[in-house]
Design an enzyme around this catalytic site. Structure first.
Site, PDB file in Angstrom:
ATOM      1  N   ARG A   1       9.830 -20.432  13.214  1.00  0.00           N
ATOM      2  CA  ARG A   1       9.367 -20.260  14.603  1.00  0.00           C
ATOM      3  C   ARG A   1       8.218 -21.191  14.919  1.00  0.00           C
ATOM      4  O   ARG A   1       7.712 -21.199  16.016  1.00  0.00           O
ATOM      5  CB  ARG A   1       8.985 -18.833  14.935  1.00  0.00           C
ATOM      6  CG  ARG A   1       8.604 -18.004  13.793  1.00  0.00           C
ATOM      7  CD  ARG A   1       7.886 -16.784  14.174  1.00  0.00           C
ATOM      8  NE  ARG A   1       6.918 -16.659  13.099  1.00  0.00           N
ATOM      9  CZ  ARG A   1       6.707 -15.581  12.388  1.00  0.00           C
ATOM     10  NH1 ARG A   1       7.304 -14.486  12.687  1.00  0.00           N
ATOM     11  NH2 ARG A   1       5.872 -15.588  11.391  1.00  0.00           N
TER      12      ARG A   1
ATOM     13  N   HIS B   1      15.208 -17.386 -10.435  1.00  0.00           N
ATOM     14  CA  HIS B   1      14.777 -18.709 -10.888  1.00  0.00           C
ATOM     15  C   HIS B   1      14.688 -18.806 -12.414  1.00  0.00           C
ATOM     16  O   HIS B   1      14.646 -19.893 -12.957  1.00  0.00           O
ATOM     17  CB  HIS B   1      13.488 -19.152 -10.191  1.00  0.00           C
ATOM     18  CG  HIS B   1      12.253 -18.486 -10.710  1.00  0.00           C
ATOM     19  ND1 HIS B   1      11.865 -17.236 -10.319  1.00  0.00           N
ATOM     20  CD2 HIS B   1      11.312 -18.899 -11.592  1.00  0.00           C
ATOM     21  CE1 HIS B   1      10.742 -16.904 -10.938  1.00  0.00           C
ATOM     22  NE2 HIS B   1      10.383 -17.901 -11.717  1.00  0.00           N
TER      23      HIS B   1
ATOM     24  N   LYS C   1      15.792 -22.101 -15.558  1.00  0.00           N
ATOM     25  CA  LYS C   1      14.920 -22.656 -16.598  1.00  0.00           C
ATOM     26  C   LYS C   1      15.766 -23.198 -17.747  1.00  0.00           C
ATOM     27  O   LYS C   1      16.656 -22.512 -18.248  1.00  0.00           O
ATOM     28  CB  LYS C   1      13.973 -21.566 -17.132  1.00  0.00           C
ATOM     29  CG  LYS C   1      12.924 -21.119 -16.118  1.00  0.00           C
ATOM     30  CD  LYS C   1      11.975 -20.111 -16.744  1.00  0.00           C
ATOM     31  CE  LYS C   1      11.138 -19.397 -15.695  1.00  0.00           C
ATOM     32  NZ  LYS C   1      10.038 -20.163 -15.156  1.00  0.00           N
TER      33      LYS C   1
ATOM     34  N   GLU D   1       1.652 -12.898 -17.943  1.00  0.00           N
ATOM     35  CA  GLU D   1       1.024 -13.786 -16.961  1.00  0.00           C
ATOM     36  C   GLU D   1      -0.479 -13.576 -16.999  1.00  0.00           C
ATOM     37  O   GLU D   1      -0.947 -12.431 -17.035  1.00  0.00           O
ATOM     38  CB  GLU D   1       1.538 -13.466 -15.567  1.00  0.00           C
ATOM     39  CG  GLU D   1       3.010 -13.760 -15.402  1.00  0.00           C
ATOM     40  CD  GLU D   1       3.423 -13.629 -13.954  1.00  0.00           C
ATOM     41  OE1 GLU D   1       3.374 -14.648 -13.242  1.00  0.00           O
ATOM     42  OE2 GLU D   1       3.767 -12.521 -13.535  1.00  0.00           O
TER      43      GLU D   1
ATOM     44  N   ASP E   1       9.271  -6.110  -9.791  1.00  0.00           N
ATOM     45  CA  ASP E   1       9.083  -7.542  -9.604  1.00  0.00           C
ATOM     46  C   ASP E   1       9.729  -8.352 -10.738  1.00  0.00           C
ATOM     47  O   ASP E   1      10.207  -9.452 -10.514  1.00  0.00           O
ATOM     48  CB  ASP E   1       7.561  -7.820  -9.557  1.00  0.00           C
ATOM     49  CG  ASP E   1       7.222  -9.241  -9.153  1.00  0.00           C
ATOM     50  OD1 ASP E   1       7.890  -9.767  -8.235  1.00  0.00           O
ATOM     51  OD2 ASP E   1       6.288  -9.830  -9.744  1.00  0.00           O
TER      52      ASP E   1
ATOM     53  N   HIS F   1      14.254 -10.853 -13.999  1.00  0.00           N
ATOM     54  CA  HIS F   1      13.972 -11.883 -15.007  1.00  0.00           C
ATOM     55  C   HIS F   1      14.121 -11.394 -16.455  1.00  0.00           C
ATOM     56  O   HIS F   1      14.740 -12.059 -17.280  1.00  0.00           O
ATOM     57  CB  HIS F   1      12.560 -12.424 -14.815  1.00  0.00           C
ATOM     58  CG  HIS F   1      12.279 -12.898 -13.414  1.00  0.00           C
ATOM     59  ND1 HIS F   1      13.255 -13.437 -12.604  1.00  0.00           N
ATOM     60  CD2 HIS F   1      11.141 -12.924 -12.679  1.00  0.00           C
ATOM     61  CE1 HIS F   1      12.706 -13.767 -11.434  1.00  0.00           C
ATOM     62  NE2 HIS F   1      11.441 -13.459 -11.453  1.00  0.00           N
TER      63      HIS F   1
ATOM     64  N   LYS G   1       0.548  -8.706 -15.385  1.00  0.00           N
ATOM     65  CA  LYS G   1      -0.376  -9.680 -14.789  1.00  0.00           C
ATOM     66  C   LYS G   1      -1.725  -9.551 -15.467  1.00  0.00           C
ATOM     67  O   LYS G   1      -2.072  -8.482 -15.980  1.00  0.00           O
ATOM     68  CB  LYS G   1      -0.580  -9.376 -13.302  1.00  0.00           C
ATOM     69  CG  LYS G   1       0.690  -9.379 -12.476  1.00  0.00           C
ATOM     70  CD  LYS G   1       0.943 -10.721 -11.854  1.00  0.00           C
ATOM     71  CE  LYS G   1       2.153 -10.688 -10.943  1.00  0.00           C
ATOM     72  NZ  LYS G   1       2.804 -11.987 -10.823  1.00  0.00           N
TER      73      LYS G   1
HETATM   74  C1  BG6 Z   1       8.453 -14.093  -9.574  1.00  0.00           C
HETATM   75  C2  BG6 Z   1       7.568 -12.900  -9.403  1.00  0.00           C
HETATM   76  O1  BG6 Z   1       9.782 -13.748  -9.369  1.00  0.00           O
HETATM   77  O2  BG6 Z   1       8.290 -14.601 -10.893  1.00  0.00           O
HETATM   78  C3  BG6 Z   1       6.115 -13.279  -9.651  1.00  0.00           C
HETATM   79  O3  BG6 Z   1       7.707 -12.383  -8.083  1.00  0.00           O
HETATM   80  C4  BG6 Z   1       5.970 -13.932 -10.999  1.00  0.00           C
HETATM   81  O4  BG6 Z   1       5.260 -12.155  -9.554  1.00  0.00           O
HETATM   82  C5  BG6 Z   1       6.982 -15.052 -11.174  1.00  0.00           C
HETATM   83  O5  BG6 Z   1       4.658 -14.459 -11.082  1.00  0.00           O
HETATM   84  C6  BG6 Z   1       6.976 -15.563 -12.611  1.00  0.00           C
HETATM   85  O6  BG6 Z   1       7.770 -16.717 -12.677  1.00  0.00           O
HETATM   86  P1  BG6 Z   1       7.483 -17.826 -13.763  1.00  0.00           P
HETATM   87  O7  BG6 Z   1       8.541 -18.847 -13.553  1.00  0.00           O
HETATM   88  O8  BG6 Z   1       6.096 -18.345 -13.497  1.00  0.00           O
HETATM   89  O9  BG6 Z   1       7.571 -17.135 -15.088  1.00  0.00           O
END
Ligand code: BG6
Length: 515
Positions: free
Chosen positions: A57, A194, A198, A232, A251, A256, A357
């Site tokens: 937008r 994602h 990797k 993390e 999350d 993942h 985290k």
């Molecule tokens: C994301 C999460 O999908 O993956 C984030 O929402 C997280 O909270 C991230 O930090 C971690 O991805 P990567 O590639 O840095 O391990």
């Protein structure tokens, strides 16, 4: 599937198409999507007949949007930046202001796409990338459906990439899948995780299935247990509002961590075709025993970080003091689980998962601990106990594979020391800059969904964690915050392994050696 093709030397370019990005004004476009397209064009994998159409937008024209992308590209592609490649891509980037909830704007979108097709020869092939909140997925695809933009013919394709979260529990994931299926067949939907982009995650399959020596050992006879750690050191940064609704479990785990578990535990697929591979991952998820409410109390751990000191000396604030976070928040920033599988290969082998985290390090690994040698034959020596052998797949950073085993310490007496055999990607293949989105976007343009998630996989992931979410929801945590920033999480996470006579691996991150 373009497995292990980041340098793509043998790959052919994608077919003519327009990539239409909903939410093009957001971070993802400038940080990941445009840089990924840059890398693809650098590898000559985008067709001559290609265009990007950014939608949002915000008030831009083509030039204004191009300027915005140009300001950031160098920061995101680093030293491989090449002006000629960028000029090629930039000329193909367009922008259109749109109200995503307004039907008439989609008529205008049709007209704009027809013009781009005529100018660029993109043949009516459209890849819609939904870089927007999930609450809009259904509404946007309804509008696209109404104006016929999701209708495929023999001559053109229409595909939609969506980003997680794919729901926030099982029911909402099913509802989301139903919304998407209103206007599309499953094979038009590309759910991105994602982690599947990797290299090291894809390499789990190569390591297991391209090498004859691994598979005979990869089972309950030889493996004691598996640990998956996605740690993390960062906090929630500017995502407090989103994270409050999600928490560490939603999350990270159904997506993942279960991707990593799926690749470690699956049976060899018949091929690397999308269906074959996804079926094997789904079988793994099916075999995971859902936790009963009683088991949740002993096999699932949650935590939230308080203020603390990171290893680099930085003092950081508590989660509850972060922007957008309730000062009495019950949201977990750490989750750990012990899962088991009901199948021939893995019965009795625990899989310990942990993620959080503000932990000590930014580090992802899968550690496979082998059973000890059945007997100590070095009697009457100084050897009292043998260390278990351990295989560590380092997903990030310093990507590589490490095998730890016992070796004789040189000298006249029999002593055994733990040693490492260590393979670092960078030593062999150099450091190839990539965002992780290249393979996934390229695969979607080619119509290869192998590395994308099927509706079933998403729902199975939620089924696994739903019992934990239900119990956690019913019993609000009493002791939050229960770990200090800069540590490895709450003490109860240690008990998860200790109660079974095991220990989380002490993580030491090897430094990349360079070439
Ligand atoms: C994301 C999460 O999908 O993956 C984030 O929402 C997280 O909270 C991230 O930090 C971690 O991805 P990567 O590639 O840095 O391990």
């Amino acid at each position: 599937m373009s497995l292990m093709q980041t340098d793509f030397t043998e790959a052919s370019s994608a077919p003519p198409n327009v990539m239409i990005i909903f939410g093009a004004g957001g971070d993802l476009t400038a940080r990941k999507l445009i840089p990924a397209l840059f890398h693809l064009s650098n590898a000559r994998l985008l067709p001559e007949s290609f265009a990007v159409l950014g939608l949002d937008r915000l008030d831009f024209d083509d030039d204004g949007f191009r300027d915005r992308m140009a300001e950031q590209i160098k920061a995101h592609v680093g030293e491989v930046f090449d002006q000629a490649i960028w000029d090629w891509l930039l000329a193909r980037i367009h922008y259109m202001k749109i109200d995503m909830l307004s039907g008439p704007d989609y008529e205008l979108l049709c007209e704009r796409l027809s013009r781009i097709d005529a100018e660029r020869g993109t043949e009516g092939n459209y890849l819609f990338y939904m870089a927007i909140p999930p609450s809009l997925f259904g509404k946007v695809t309804d509008h696209l459906g109404e104006v016929g933009l999701l209708h495929e013919t023999e001559d053109d394709w229409r595909r939609v990439i969506i980003e997680k979260p794919f729901g926030r529990d099982l029911d909402s994931a099913i509802a989301l899948n139903n919304e998407l299926h209103r206007n599309m067949d499953e094979d038009q939907i590309y759910r991105i995780d994602h982690y599947l982009g990797k290299e090291t995650v894809q390499n789990i399959m190569v390591f297991r299935f391209a090498n004859g020596f691994i598979e005979p050992l990869w089972n309950r006879q030889h493996i004691d247990h598996v640990q998956i750690t996605v740690a993390e050191s960062v906090g929630v940064e500017h995502r407090g509002a989103y994270y409050e609704e999600a928490g560490a479990m939603r999350d990270m785990i159904p997506n993942h961590l279960l991707v990593l578990l799926g690749f470690v535990a699956m049976e060899p697929p018949n091929s690397f075709e999308a269906t074959a591979l996804r079926d094997e991952v789904n079988k793994v998820l099916d075999a995971i025993q859902p936790l009963t409410p009683e088991q949740v109390l002993t096999c699932a751990v949650r935590g939230q970080y308080g203020a603390g000191s990171m290893p680099n000396g930085e003092q950081v604030q508590a989660y509850r003091s972060s922007q957008g976070v309730d000062p009495n928040s019950h949201t977990e920033t750490f989750a750990a689980l012990k899962l088991g599988m009901d199948n021939w290969r893995w019965a009795g082998v625990p899989f310990y998962l942990r993620t959080g985290k503000r932990l000590t390090a930014q580090y992802t690994e899968i550690a496979i601990q082998f059973k000890r040698a059945p007997t100590i034959m070095f009697k009457d020596t100084e050897v009292e106990e043998l260390e278990p052998d351990m295989l560590v797949l380092r997903i990030q950073p310093n990507e590589g594979i490490q095998m730890s085993f016992g070796a004789k310490v040189p000298g006249p007496t029999m002593k055994i020391g733990a040693v490492n055999m260590d393979f670092c990607y960078e030593d062999y293949f150099g450091n190839k800059p990539a965002t992780g989105y290249e393979t996934l976007i390229y695969d979607c343009m080619k119509g290869d969904a192998t590395l994308y998630k099927h509706a079933d996989t998403v729902e199975k992931g939620w089924e696994i964690v739903q019992s934990v979410l239900d119990v956690w929801n019913a019993l609000p945590p009493r002791e939050f915050p229960n770990y200090a920033a800069g540590t490895w999480g709450p003490p109860a996470a240690g008990d998860l392994t200790k109660n079974d006579g095991r220990l989380w691996r002490r993580i030491e991150i090897p430094k990349a050696r360079g070439r």
